[in-house]
Design an enzyme around this catalytic site. Structure first.
Site, mmCIF file in Angstrom:
data_model
loop_
_atom_site.group_PDB
_atom_site.id
_atom_site.type_symbol
_atom_site.label_atom_id
_atom_site.label_comp_id
_atom_site.label_asym_id
_atom_site.label_seq_id
_atom_site.Cartn_x
_atom_site.Cartn_y
_atom_site.Cartn_z
ATOM 1 N N ASN A 1 -13.477 0.475 37.979
ATOM 2 C CA ASN A 1 -14.021 0.062 36.712
ATOM 3 C C ASN A 1 -15.439 0.009 36.602
ATOM 4 O OD1 ASN A 1 -12.397 0.220 33.954
ATOM 5 N ND2 ASN A 1 -10.764 -0.661 35.426
ATOM 6 N N ASP B 1 -11.118 -5.462 33.799
ATOM 7 C CA ASP B 1 -11.101 -4.210 33.709
ATOM 8 C C ASP B 1 -12.614 -3.893 33.258
ATOM 9 O OD1 ASP B 1 -10.543 -1.476 32.217
ATOM 10 O OD2 ASP B 1 -8.359 -2.385 31.896
ATOM 11 N N GLU C 1 -10.062 2.833 25.498
ATOM 12 C CA GLU C 1 -11.034 2.379 26.672
ATOM 13 C C GLU C 1 -12.261 2.871 26.094
ATOM 14 O OE1 GLU C 1 -11.955 1.131 29.152
ATOM 15 O OE2 GLU C 1 -10.616 0.489 30.575
ATOM 16 N N GLU D 1 -2.242 5.106 40.621
ATOM 17 C CA GLU D 1 -2.575 3.670 40.726
ATOM 18 C C GLU D 1 -2.023 3.230 42.087
ATOM 19 O OE1 GLU D 1 -1.754 1.323 37.417
ATOM 20 O OE2 GLU D 1 -2.497 2.547 36.031
ATOM 21 N N ASN E 1 -12.323 7.104 34.936
ATOM 22 C CA ASN E 1 -11.794 5.955 34.288
ATOM 23 C C ASN E 1 -12.796 5.177 33.488
ATOM 24 O OD1 ASN E 1 -9.501 4.419 33.866
ATOM 25 N ND2 ASN E 1 -10.622 2.660 35.139
ATOM 26 N N ARG F 1 -8.345 10.831 38.569
ATOM 27 C CA ARG F 1 -8.892 11.041 36.930
ATOM 28 C C ARG F 1 -10.045 10.329 36.798
ATOM 29 N NH1 ARG F 1 -8.192 6.788 33.647
ATOM 30 N NH2 ARG F 1 -6.079 5.522 33.767
#
Length: 291
Positions: free
Chosen positions: A149, A198, A18, A122, A103, A101
């Protein structure tokens, strides 16, 4: 617009690659593997990477004006020094939400860091978007979602694109000169069967690119939300692209093995690798964060 086929340029097998960002001062791409708690620096001239272990899940890394980096760990925003691998806590916006957390993130033209959080399980609608600038961290007040995102910003910094991944929607919000959020409207809704949006990235023409997790592709949308182009991949989980290299026309792409069973992994041997392709359009020079 011409593009080349995506090619694997670093065999990595990342669980959840990521946050790619091109850092001009290094002439290198930095990115993370969230689940393996690792930070990577890829040098295209050498075709090689170096990595550092993080003390917690790490969602993003961005260059800062002191020559170091800001990183989003599960425990908060930290300063990272690659010279000795040290992490120094700057702010813990969600110390009261240990199941969350960080992201994804970007830097605005004014040097502010915009970042999002998410429920690591999630399930809960506990993900928020924040703005961190010169030591001050504030919740933007945008509605919480399960998996945030982005965000990403328009070339002039006045439009914020932010993603509700599980809701399959990318939103656009007007920003004032001081970073205050204004009106929000739907930018794009991903159709059923095309995967989940994403990480978003904006190019020099103001168009929005998004990775499609479980979607085998990245897409490019114009500023009105019309689909302009799709680049297909030999792996299903495309997380985010970053423009880099000479002229900022190379699209570097992180991917993931997360969520793939043994059958899927057997049919996708390149899952989790770092890819690249010629985007046929330039990206935006990356601003430097001012902590």
């Amino acid at each position: 617009m011409t593009t080349t086929e995506p090619q694997s340029i670093l065999s990595l097998g990342a669980t959840l690659g990521e946050g790619p960002v091109w850092v001009e001062r290094d002439a290198a791409l930095w990115f993370v593997d969230i689940k393996e708690q690792r930070i990577y620096r890829f040098d295209p001239a050498l075709g090689a990477a170096r990595s550092w272990e993080a003390p917690a899940q790490v969602g993003w890394i961005l260059p800062t004006d002191d020559g170091l980096f800001a990183v989003g760990l599960q425990t908060g925003v930290h300063r990272f020094d690659p010279a000795d691998g040290s992490f120094t806590l700057l702010h813990a916006p969600e110390a009261h939400l240990p199941g969350n957390r960080q992201n994804d993130a970007c830097v605005a033209p004014d040097g502010a860091i915009w970042f999002g959080s998410m429920d690591d399980g999630e399930e809960a609608q506990s993900g928020h978007f924040y703005r961190f600038h010169k030591g001050v961290c504030a919740d933007t007040g945008l509605p919480p979602v399960c998996i945030t995102n982005g965000p990403a910003l328009s070339p002039d910094g006045r439009i914020l694109y932010h993603t509700d991944t599980l809701g399959k929607r990318i939103w656009r919000t007007a920003l004032s000169a001081d970073g205050a959020v204004g009106d929000t409207s739907l930018f794009v809704e991903i159709e059923d069967g095309a995967g989940y949006p994403d990480g978003p990235t904006v190019d020099a023409e103001g168009c929005v690119w998004t990775g499609l997790f479980f979607g085998w592709a990245v897409r490019r949308y114009d500023p009105a939300g019309r689909l302009m182009h799709e680049v297909r991949f030999p792996v299903s989980n495309i997380t985010k692209i970053a423009f880099g290299g000479e002229g900022l026309t190379t699209a570097y792409v992180t991917t993931a093995r997360k969520g793939l069973d043994l059958t899927a992994l057997t049919s996708q041997p390149l899952a989790g690798d770092l890819f690249a392709f010629d985007a046929g359009v330039a990206g935006l020079p990356g601003p430097i964060a001012t902590l």
